[in-house]
Design a protein around this motif. Sequence first.
Motif, PDB file in Angstrom:
ATOM      1  N   PRO A  42       0.690  -1.108   0.071  1.00 22.04           N
ATOM      2  CA  PRO A  42      -0.052   0.064   0.005  1.00 22.04           C
ATOM      3  C   PRO A  42       0.885   1.512  -0.115  1.00 22.04           C
ATOM      4  O   PRO A  42       2.027   1.484   0.126  1.00 22.04           O
ATOM      5  N   GLY A  43       0.139   2.540  -0.358  1.00 23.02           N
ATOM      6  CA  GLY A  43       0.758   3.894  -0.157  1.00 23.02           C
ATOM      7  C   GLY A  43       1.680   4.020  -1.492  1.00 23.02           C
ATOM      8  O   GLY A  43       2.588   4.692  -1.180  1.00 23.02           O
ATOM      9  N   VAL A  44       1.686   3.385  -2.497  1.00 24.98           N
ATOM     10  CA  VAL A  44       2.275   3.624  -3.733  1.00 24.98           C
ATOM     11  C   VAL A  44       1.428   4.278  -4.551  1.00 24.98           C
ATOM     12  O   VAL A  44       0.121   3.798  -5.013  1.00 24.98           O
ATOM     13  N   PHE A  45       1.696   5.494  -5.112  1.00 23.04           N
ATOM     14  CA  PHE A  45       0.853   6.313  -5.838  1.00 23.04           C
ATOM     15  C   PHE A  45       1.242   6.645  -7.265  1.00 23.04           C
ATOM     16  O   PHE A  45       2.409   6.944  -7.466  1.00 23.04           O
ATOM     17  N   PHE A  46       0.419   6.676  -8.290  1.00 23.28           N
ATOM     18  CA  PHE A  46       0.665   7.131  -9.635  1.00 23.28           C
ATOM     19  C   PHE A  46      -0.325   8.000 -10.136  1.00 23.28           C
ATOM     20  O   PHE A  46      -1.619   7.698  -9.817  1.00 23.28           O
ATOM     21  N   ASP A  47      -0.183   8.970 -10.878  1.00 23.60           N
ATOM     22  CA  ASP A  47      -1.129   9.621 -11.681  1.00 23.60           C
ATOM     23  C   ASP A  47      -1.830   8.837 -12.728  1.00 23.60           C
ATOM     24  O   ASP A  47      -1.564   7.900 -13.074  1.00 23.60           O
ATOM     25  N   LEU A  48      -3.011   9.186 -13.178  1.00 26.25           N
ATOM     26  CA  LEU A  48      -3.795   8.411 -14.228  1.00 26.25           C
ATOM     27  C   LEU A  48      -3.029   8.191 -15.513  1.00 26.25           C
ATOM     28  O   LEU A  48      -2.550   9.352 -16.119  1.00 26.25           O
ATOM     29  N   ASP A  49      -2.737   6.910 -15.809  1.00 26.41           N
ATOM     30  CA  ASP A  49      -1.880   6.738 -17.238  1.00 26.41           C
ATOM     31  C   ASP A  49      -0.603   7.239 -16.975  1.00 26.41           C
ATOM     32  O   ASP A  49       0.087   7.367 -18.005  1.00 26.41           O
ATOM     33  N   GLU A  50      -0.223   7.263 -15.994  1.00 26.05           N
ATOM     34  CA  GLU A  50       1.513   7.762 -15.626  1.00 26.05           C
ATOM     35  C   GLU A  50       2.189   6.504 -14.989  1.00 26.05           C
ATOM     36  O   GLU A  50       1.394   6.025 -14.290  1.00 26.05           O
ATOM     37  N   HIS A  51       3.416   6.708 -15.195  1.00 21.32           N
ATOM     38  CA  HIS A  51       4.251   5.660 -14.497  1.00 21.32           C
ATOM     39  C   HIS A  51       5.414   6.307 -13.398  1.00 21.32           C
ATOM     40  O   HIS A  51       5.956   5.793 -12.475  1.00 21.32           O
TER      41      HIS A  51
END
Length: 317
Positions: free
Chosen positions: A211-220
């Motif tokens: 948990p706690g790993v974040f990406f923007d939509l359609d981004e890496h």
Amino acid sequence: MIFQIVPAMLMVVLLPLAEARAQADHPLVGRYEGATLRDRAEEAFTAYPRIIGFESGTPLIELREGRLTRLAYDNPPGRSTLEVLRNYLAALQARPGFRLDWECAGRADCGSTAPTPQGRGWNGVNGMNVGAGGDVRYATGQISTGTTEAYIAIGVTPRRTLVHVLEVAPMRTQMAFPRAATPAPAIPDAALPDAAILAAELARLGRVTLPGVFFDLDEHTLRPGTDAALTQVAGLLRSQPGLRLRVEGHTDSQGDDAYNLALSQRRAAEVRQALIEGYGIDPARLAARGLGEEQPVADNATPEGRARNRRVELVRY
């Protein structure tokens, strides 16, 4: 040497633009007839080290920036590397504005396994993994159509053809501001990863969702707010020197299957690289793999289920 082939005999199919996009080929290059598309990945803007020669035991590199498309095809059986590359070159040379910059044949002439600052072989330079076999052919050139300027690299092995297309384009800096200003979603302290919990789940199941790993939509690219998760993973690895982990990326089922697979691979690779560069983890202890939408853990028909399926997992190997 530039080879000439009678146009009627060409086996590289250059499709109309709309049809090519529908079949996931690149409209500037096309594919060898009978080949099967194995993988496609795109980056909207990146720096690409194009290999333009091999001298004194070192690959010569020209750095270009723009939109990058990587394609991998399985060759049809019974076709030689010479035949495949000649057809690609003949088809490209039939296009106005194409110029061949460099061509080579064989591992010794191409330097495809030569040491580089990024490691041994072309794969570490720009991701063109032609392997260690001797039967490899390569060509790179550039094309200007009046509306598009692009650099094309083609690597051919007995089993596979790799095509990289770098379209010159400026970076869209206006996209960076909303992304940088968007905070990562807050999660309860109880949901934050803990090295001891991660270790226990890995020991019990061999894998654990991080948990706690974040990406923007359609981004890496990793967003701010992921440090807590990565710190715990790094602590786990330091506490168990013999532990090796594979970072696996997963998506929901919305969108194109091939796109989701490529996106999940880039996200997994981004987490791996962050642990290496930011926390000093030995690269040999980490691998990365994207699985796209292949292994859902919840129903993709609901927003809640899709959110659960968009995840990063750690797998002991």
